[in-house]
Every structure is written in structure tokens, then in C-alpha cells.
Design a protein around this motif. Sequence first.
Motif, PDB file in Angstrom:
ATOM      1  N   SER A   1      20.473  -2.067  23.748  1.00  0.00           N
ATOM      2  CA  SER A   1      20.687  -0.997  22.763  1.00  0.00           C
ATOM      3  C   SER A   1      19.916  -1.247  21.471  1.00  0.00           C
ATOM      4  O   SER A   1      19.675  -0.307  20.704  1.00  0.00           O
ATOM      5  CB  SER A   1      22.184  -0.862  22.460  1.00  0.00           C
ATOM      6  OG  SER A   1      22.657  -1.968  21.709  1.00  0.00           O
ATOM      7  N   GLN A   2      19.534  -2.493  21.208  1.00  0.00           N
ATOM      8  CA  GLN A   2      18.806  -2.815  19.985  1.00  0.00           C
ATOM      9  C   GLN A   2      17.294  -2.696  20.144  1.00  0.00           C
ATOM     10  O   GLN A   2      16.561  -2.804  19.159  1.00  0.00           O
ATOM     11  CB  GLN A   2      19.158  -4.232  19.527  1.00  0.00           C
ATOM     12  CG  GLN A   2      20.608  -4.379  19.082  1.00  0.00           C
ATOM     13  CD  GLN A   2      20.870  -5.699  18.383  1.00  0.00           C
ATOM     14  OE1 GLN A   2      19.981  -6.538  18.240  1.00  0.00           O
ATOM     15  NE2 GLN A   2      22.088  -5.884  17.929  1.00  0.00           N
TER      16      GLN A   2
ATOM     17  N   GLU B   1      23.842  -5.323  27.592  1.00  0.00           N
ATOM     18  CA  GLU B   1      23.931  -3.941  27.119  1.00  0.00           C
ATOM     19  C   GLU B   1      23.681  -3.858  25.612  1.00  0.00           C
ATOM     20  O   GLU B   1      22.946  -2.975  25.146  1.00  0.00           O
ATOM     21  CB  GLU B   1      25.305  -3.372  27.449  1.00  0.00           C
ATOM     22  CG  GLU B   1      25.493  -1.919  27.032  1.00  0.00           C
ATOM     23  CD  GLU B   1      26.862  -1.382  27.385  1.00  0.00           C
ATOM     24  OE1 GLU B   1      27.137  -0.217  27.054  1.00  0.00           O
ATOM     25  OE2 GLU B   1      27.668  -2.125  27.987  1.00  0.00           O
ATOM     26  N   VAL B   2      24.274  -4.785  24.855  1.00  0.00           N
ATOM     27  CA  VAL B   2      24.068  -4.801  23.405  1.00  0.00           C
ATOM     28  C   VAL B   2      22.596  -5.065  23.073  1.00  0.00           C
ATOM     29  O   VAL B   2      22.004  -4.397  22.220  1.00  0.00           O
ATOM     30  CB  VAL B   2      24.968  -5.858  22.744  1.00  0.00           C
ATOM     31  CG1 VAL B   2      24.639  -5.996  21.255  1.00  0.00           C
ATOM     32  CG2 VAL B   2      26.440  -5.500  22.924  1.00  0.00           C
TER      33      VAL B   2
END
Length: 280
Positions: free
Chosen positions: A83-84, A79-80
Amino acid sequence: MSPVPQIYVLICTIDEGIFRVPDVLRPAEEGVRYIVGWQQTGPTAAGQDSYPEELNRGDVTVSTMQGRGLCRNRNHVMEVAFSQMSDPMENVVFVIADDDERLEDDAFKHLRELYSSYPKLDIALLQVVDAVSGNPLKRYVPNPIDYRNRPRSYYPSSVELTFRSRVYLTGLRFDERFGLGSDRLSAGEEDVFLADALHRGLRIWLYPRVLCRTSCDTTGSRNLDVKVLRSKGAVYGYRHSLLWAFFRSWREAISLGVRKRRAVLPIFRNIWYGVKYIRQ
């Protein structure tokens, strides 16, 4: 050939394991990023308020979360990473990593060649060797093959796993009932992840290139551990009918009992526990 992909290495660690992460990093390279998921189990966790200075690099992101569960962490770092990304359809390859592995010098080169040459490929499982001896951790195929045609003796390991970021858009995630730190199981998350991928029609290969080095103390070497046995049963129960899961459980119990010179019935009971748990 498709454009050369970027590579995001997704590293999961917990508590003091953060101090092993710097050894996983390769020298900074254009198009490569590292996303570190740092689980913390409580206020007494060592180094909770700081992490090694070596992680203060422009290509490294450290994201913290509370609690246990390796699959929770795997989903968190995905998820991280997503998101980037500036574009959801950006050409990015995710590499699943642990804090005790060492990536090969040419690992990123081979990944770029593979995913650039085969734009329809979604997931590739590469090879892992022992950090001390350099020997393969298991018997691997000598040529690329479809995962559906894998040898019966082959079992997937998470540190072999790479996949395009677009896989995330299918909703595919690691099942948090499986894996280290889960309530009742301690393994099996790779089998379930790949079973779910096949169900979604994703293309998966076994690819004969070495990705990394790690310890030979893998789940496969602890196959009489109660939670590992339960995990085997849970995988059978997840992937097969109840009747076929029963047959597989007995066959595995007999095989382990003979090889390890242990009573078969207690082994079967633990495997069958996993079948019942996952189906209920």
C-alpha cells in the motif's frame, strides 16, 4: 542490468517483542524502508499503547493487529508495504525478518547486486549464521542454484527469504494454517509458500550470501515437538499424493526415531495427523 531496487524489510513481532525491533534496524539508508507488523494478543499486552522511541523514524512504519498467527502477520506486513508503493510495478525487494535477527552490514548491497543483475529472478533464499558462533545454521550450497535442484537435506527458513514485490501481484500469500500461532501447526509455512511459488512458475534461487544472524534455536532444533511433527505431515500432505505422503511420513518417523532413540509409532502418528488435517 535492471534499475537498482528499493528494499522493504518486513519485520513481524508480537506483544513485548516490539522492544527487540530497534536492534533489527540498520542505520537509515536511501531506498530502504522497514514495515513492522506488531501483533497484540490482548489488553494486558506490555507496551500496547506505545512502542520504543527508536522506531519513530521516517523510514519505519509500525502497523498493529490483534490476535496470533505469524503467517497472518506476514501477510499483513506485505499488504501494508504494498500500500505504500507509489506504483504496483515499482522495483522493490521484500525481505522477511523476525524481531530477533541482525542484518549483515553488506546485506542490502548484495541484494541490490543480485536483483539488479537478474531481472527475471523472483525469489532468492540467502544464508543465515548463528548470532553467537558465526557458524552457518545449516549446510548451504557454495554456488547459486535453482531451488528446484536444491539438496535433499536443505529446508527453507523464513529469515532466508527475499522476493520481488511483483510476487504479491500473483496472489501468493503465506498459508495461515501453517506457522507459529496457528491452531494446530507451528511450522512449514516456508515450504508451502515456495511450493505455491513454483506452481505459479516463479523463479527461485538459493544464493550463497549471508543475509543475517539469528539464534540457533530454530524449528529444526525442535523436531520432536508435537506441532512441528504435525507440520511436517501437513507439508507432505499439501505437496504430495496421499500415498507418497504416507511413505514420507513413515520414512521421517523411522529416521527421527533412530536418531533421537524414540519409539517410531508415536512419531508417525503425529506426522500422519498433519497429513490428514491438511487434506481434510
